[in-house]
Enzyme design. Structure first.
Site, PDB file in Angstrom:
ATOM      1  N   GLY A  14       8.321   5.176   0.670  1.00  0.00           N
ATOM      2  CA  GLY A  14       8.977   5.168   1.993  1.00  0.00           C
ATOM      3  C   GLY A  14      10.297   4.419   1.923  1.00  0.00           C
ATOM      4  O   GLY A  14      10.393   3.387   1.269  1.00  0.00           O
ATOM      5  N   ARG A  75       7.848  11.167  -2.682  1.00  0.00           N
ATOM      6  CA  ARG A  75       6.589  10.802  -3.336  1.00  0.00           C
ATOM      7  C   ARG A  75       6.308  11.953  -4.304  1.00  0.00           C
ATOM      8  O   ARG A  75       6.112  13.080  -3.881  1.00  0.00           O
ATOM      9  CB  ARG A  75       5.484  10.639  -2.297  1.00  0.00           C
ATOM     10  CG  ARG A  75       5.847   9.633  -1.175  1.00  0.00           C
ATOM     11  CD  ARG A  75       4.657   9.250  -0.336  1.00  0.00           C
ATOM     12  NE  ARG A  75       5.024   8.756   0.990  1.00  0.00           N
ATOM     13  CZ  ARG A  75       5.187   7.470   1.332  1.00  0.00           C
ATOM     14  NH1 ARG A  75       5.020   6.522   0.453  1.00  0.00           N
ATOM     15  NH2 ARG A  75       5.513   7.125   2.567  1.00  0.00           N
ATOM     16  N   ASP A 106       4.157  -0.442  -3.639  1.00  0.00           N
ATOM     17  CA  ASP A 106       3.079  -0.457  -4.641  1.00  0.00           C
ATOM     18  C   ASP A 106       2.954   0.845  -5.427  1.00  0.00           C
ATOM     19  O   ASP A 106       2.705   0.827  -6.636  1.00  0.00           O
ATOM     20  CB  ASP A 106       1.740  -0.893  -4.031  1.00  0.00           C
ATOM     21  CG  ASP A 106       1.356  -0.115  -2.798  1.00  0.00           C
ATOM     22  OD1 ASP A 106       2.124   0.795  -2.406  1.00  0.00           O
ATOM     23  OD2 ASP A 106       0.293  -0.395  -2.236  1.00  0.00           O
ATOM     24  N   THR A 129      10.121  -2.195   0.903  1.00  0.00           N
ATOM     25  CA  THR A 129       9.149  -1.601   1.832  1.00  0.00           C
ATOM     26  C   THR A 129       9.149  -2.403   3.128  1.00  0.00           C
ATOM     27  O   THR A 129       9.243  -3.640   3.081  1.00  0.00           O
ATOM     28  CB  THR A 129       7.720  -1.580   1.251  1.00  0.00           C
ATOM     29  OG1 THR A 129       6.789  -1.335   2.319  1.00  0.00           O
ATOM     30  CG2 THR A 129       7.313  -2.886   0.583  1.00  0.00           C
ATOM     31  N   ASP A 131       6.662  -2.877   4.886  1.00  0.00           N
ATOM     32  CA  ASP A 131       5.311  -3.417   5.133  1.00  0.00           C
ATOM     33  C   ASP A 131       5.122  -4.885   4.717  1.00  0.00           C
ATOM     34  O   ASP A 131       4.159  -5.518   5.141  1.00  0.00           O
ATOM     35  CB  ASP A 131       4.268  -2.573   4.396  1.00  0.00           C
ATOM     36  CG  ASP A 131       4.144  -1.177   4.980  1.00  0.00           C
ATOM     37  OD1 ASP A 131       4.646  -0.950   6.090  1.00  0.00           O
ATOM     38  OD2 ASP A 131       3.538  -0.312   4.317  1.00  0.00           O
ATOM     39  N   ASP A 133       3.997  -6.008   2.000  1.00  0.00           N
ATOM     40  CA  ASP A 133       2.645  -6.143   1.453  1.00  0.00           C
ATOM     41  C   ASP A 133       2.617  -6.269  -0.071  1.00  0.00           C
ATOM     42  O   ASP A 133       1.724  -5.753  -0.723  1.00  0.00           O
ATOM     43  CB  ASP A 133       1.782  -4.943   1.901  1.00  0.00           C
ATOM     44  CG  ASP A 133       2.367  -3.613   1.460  1.00  0.00           C
ATOM     45  OD1 ASP A 133       3.528  -3.580   1.004  1.00  0.00           O
ATOM     46  OD2 ASP A 133       1.657  -2.595   1.570  1.00  0.00           O
ATOM     47  N   ARG A 166       1.433  -3.305  34.243  1.00  0.00           N
ATOM     48  CA  ARG A 166       0.673  -2.441  33.340  1.00  0.00           C
ATOM     49  C   ARG A 166       0.205  -3.159  32.071  1.00  0.00           C
ATOM     50  O   ARG A 166       0.786  -4.169  31.662  1.00  0.00           O
ATOM     51  CB  ARG A 166       1.545  -1.261  32.898  1.00  0.00           C
ATOM     52  CG  ARG A 166       1.533  -0.153  33.903  1.00  0.00           C
ATOM     53  CD  ARG A 166       2.378   1.023  33.453  1.00  0.00           C
ATOM     54  NE  ARG A 166       2.193   2.107  34.391  1.00  0.00           N
ATOM     55  CZ  ARG A 166       3.082   3.059  34.657  1.00  0.00           C
ATOM     56  NH1 ARG A 166       4.242   3.052  34.036  1.00  0.00           N
ATOM     57  NH2 ARG A 166       2.814   4.003  35.509  1.00  0.00           N
ATOM     58  N   ARG A 175       0.507   0.721   6.980  1.00  0.00           N
ATOM     59  CA  ARG A 175      -0.668   1.511   6.644  1.00  0.00           C
ATOM     60  C   ARG A 175      -1.856   0.636   6.263  1.00  0.00           C
ATOM     61  O   ARG A 175      -2.946   0.799   6.774  1.00  0.00           O
ATOM     62  CB  ARG A 175      -0.298   2.433   5.484  1.00  0.00           C
ATOM     63  CG  ARG A 175      -1.273   3.531   5.248  1.00  0.00           C
ATOM     64  CD  ARG A 175      -0.753   4.516   4.232  1.00  0.00           C
ATOM     65  NE  ARG A 175       0.315   3.973   3.393  1.00  0.00           N
ATOM     66  CZ  ARG A 175       1.331   4.678   2.950  1.00  0.00           C
ATOM     67  NH1 ARG A 175       1.438   5.940   3.260  1.00  0.00           N
ATOM     68  NH2 ARG A 175       2.247   4.129   2.174  1.00  0.00           N
ATOM     69  N   ARG A 258      11.536   2.410  10.515  1.00  0.00           N
ATOM     70  CA  ARG A 258      12.008   2.497   9.134  1.00  0.00           C
ATOM     71  C   ARG A 258      13.525   2.680   9.040  1.00  0.00           C
ATOM     72  O   ARG A 258      14.087   2.561   7.952  1.00  0.00           O
ATOM     73  CB  ARG A 258      11.299   3.663   8.425  1.00  0.00           C
ATOM     74  CG  ARG A 258       9.872   3.391   8.043  1.00  0.00           C
ATOM     75  CD  ARG A 258       9.659   3.527   6.547  1.00  0.00           C
ATOM     76  NE  ARG A 258       9.918   4.857   6.091  1.00  0.00           N
ATOM     77  CZ  ARG A 258       8.976   5.781   5.838  1.00  0.00           C
ATOM     78  NH1 ARG A 258       7.707   5.489   6.008  1.00  0.00           N
ATOM     79  NH2 ARG A 258       9.309   6.961   5.410  1.00  0.00           N
TER      80      ARG A 258
HETATM   81  O1  F6P Z   1       4.858   2.066   3.463  1.00  0.00           O
HETATM   82  C1  F6P Z   1       5.785   2.171   4.489  1.00  0.00           C
HETATM   83  C2  F6P Z   1       5.239   3.013   5.622  1.00  0.00           C
HETATM   84  O2  F6P Z   1       6.228   3.039   6.616  1.00  0.00           O
HETATM   85  C3  F6P Z   1       3.898   2.584   6.193  1.00  0.00           C
HETATM   86  O3  F6P Z   1       3.981   1.502   7.060  1.00  0.00           O
HETATM   87  C4  F6P Z   1       3.478   3.860   6.832  1.00  0.00           C
HETATM   88  O4  F6P Z   1       2.092   3.926   6.986  1.00  0.00           O
HETATM   89  C5  F6P Z   1       3.937   4.914   5.878  1.00  0.00           C
HETATM   90  O5  F6P Z   1       5.051   4.360   5.198  1.00  0.00           O
HETATM   91  C6  F6P Z   1       4.324   6.214   6.517  1.00  0.00           C
HETATM   92  O6  F6P Z   1       4.710   7.098   5.519  1.00  0.00           O
HETATM   93  P1  F6P Z   1       5.355   8.540   5.790  1.00  0.00           P
HETATM   94  O7  F6P Z   1       6.760   8.326   6.230  1.00  0.00           O
HETATM   95  O8  F6P Z   1       5.257   9.226   4.488  1.00  0.00           O
HETATM   96  O9  F6P Z   1       4.541   9.171   6.882  1.00  0.00           O
END
Ligand code: F6P
Length: 325
Positions: A14, A75, A106, A129, A131, A133, A166, A175, A258
């Protein structure tokens, strides 16, 4: 010292804001050390298909502020196979490339590990990334921008939530990781934060929603997309079952997290790590991710960087609890 003369840089997995700043830093540092620098388009996929081209100082001009990645990313299924990796290696050899900088998460470092095992090519990774992570860096490139995008969006949601009394369930990315949810949750004063690392305690959540009603017109629950309750709509349904009188809405922030121009923190992080990566290759390092821990450049083997060690700071969760009164 190594004999590396020709290096290539690529982005994979990503995209993340700050990847362009990292590409720029790698290219310019390579040139500074009189290396030939190449770019690879679309990550491992471009490597398999020979999408490899020379880069110069000009090809990375005016990109430090841009989101996304000028090298594009993908990917790659083919790179998962030994024959795909063999083709990728042959394409690198044709250009004389003897060192790589891989920017990604990763999946990127898992692929890099296999590639080093099979073809013995030096690779240094940069943590790219949203994330956050990865083990071996306090922050990944893109995380700071993503959480700032989240807080900008949720602040707006809070305005309308407050006007209508609300309850909002807002789903954020991550993810397998609740780090976007947790830090942005604290920043927006969320009443609850649900993350994949911790089993959801619905009773505690309902209690809190009930309790906080007397002090607040609006309530915001931040849910990480990988959370085990099944996402924001499922969480909203359960709340509605218990409190049918709540006026509820769901908002899924999605890929806006993103994109966008990287923050100062991401630009500086990417620039520092880009320099560190090229210098590491020249020092003969390989199979490691460059990161910053307490402000110091640190190198962590890929095998350790990709181990999700839980990474959740309990104290941050405690802060959400204490401040949600
Ligand atoms: O790993 C980065 C990320 O943005 C995650 O947070 C998310 O789950 C995933 O990529 C989404 O991937 P895609 O853009 O392939 O749907």
């Amino acid at each position: 010292m190594s004999n590396i003369k020709n290096i290539a840089v690529f982005t994979s997995g990503g995209d993340a804001p700050g990847m362009n700043a990292a590409i720029r830093a790698v290219v310019r540092t390579g040139l500074y050390y009189n290396l030939n620098v190449f770019g690879i388009g679309r990550g491992y996929d471009g490597m398999v298909h020979g999408d490899i081209f020379p880069m110069d100082a000009k090809s990375v001009a005016n990109i430090i502020q841009r989101g996304g990645t000028i090298l594009k990313t993908a990917r790659s299924e083919e790179f998962r196979t030994a024959s795909g990796r063999q083709r990728a290696y042959e394409n690198l050899q044709k250009q004389g490339i003897d060192g790589l900088v891989a920017i990604g998460g990763d999946g990127t470092f898992t692929g890099a590990t296999k590639f080093i095992e099979e073809h013995n090519i030096p690779i240094i990774g940069l943590p790219g990334t949203i994330d956050n992570d990865l083990v071996g860096t306090d922050f990944t490139i893109g995380y700071d921008t993503a959480i700032n995008t989240v807080i900008e969006a949720v602040d707006k949601i809070r305005d309308t939530a407050e006007s209508h009394d609300r309850v909002f369930v807002v789903e954020v990315m991550g993810r397998d990781s609740g780090l976007i949810a947790l830090r942005s949750g604290i920043s927006v004063g969320a009443e609850c934060v649900l993350i994949p690392e911790i089993k959801v305690d619905y009773e505690a959540m309902m209690d809190r929603l009930d309790r906080t009603r007397k002090n607040k017109a609006s309530r915001v629950i931040i849910v990480a997309e990988g959370e085990d309750a099944g996402g924001a709509f499922a969480v909203a349904e359960r709340i509605k079952e218990r409190f049918p009188h709540y006026d509820m809405r769901v908002s899924i922030l999605g890929h806006i997290q993103r994109g966008g121009s990287p923050t100062c923190m991401d630009r500086v992080l990417a620039s520092r790590l880009g320099v560190a990566a090229v210098e590491a290759l020249l020092e003969g390092r390989r199979g490691e991710m460059a990161g910053l821990i307490h402000g110091q450049a640190t190198f962590t083997p890929f095998s350790k960087a990709i181990k999700h060690l839980g990474g959740i700071n309990d104290n941050l969760l405690r802060i959400v609890d204490i401040l949600s009164l």
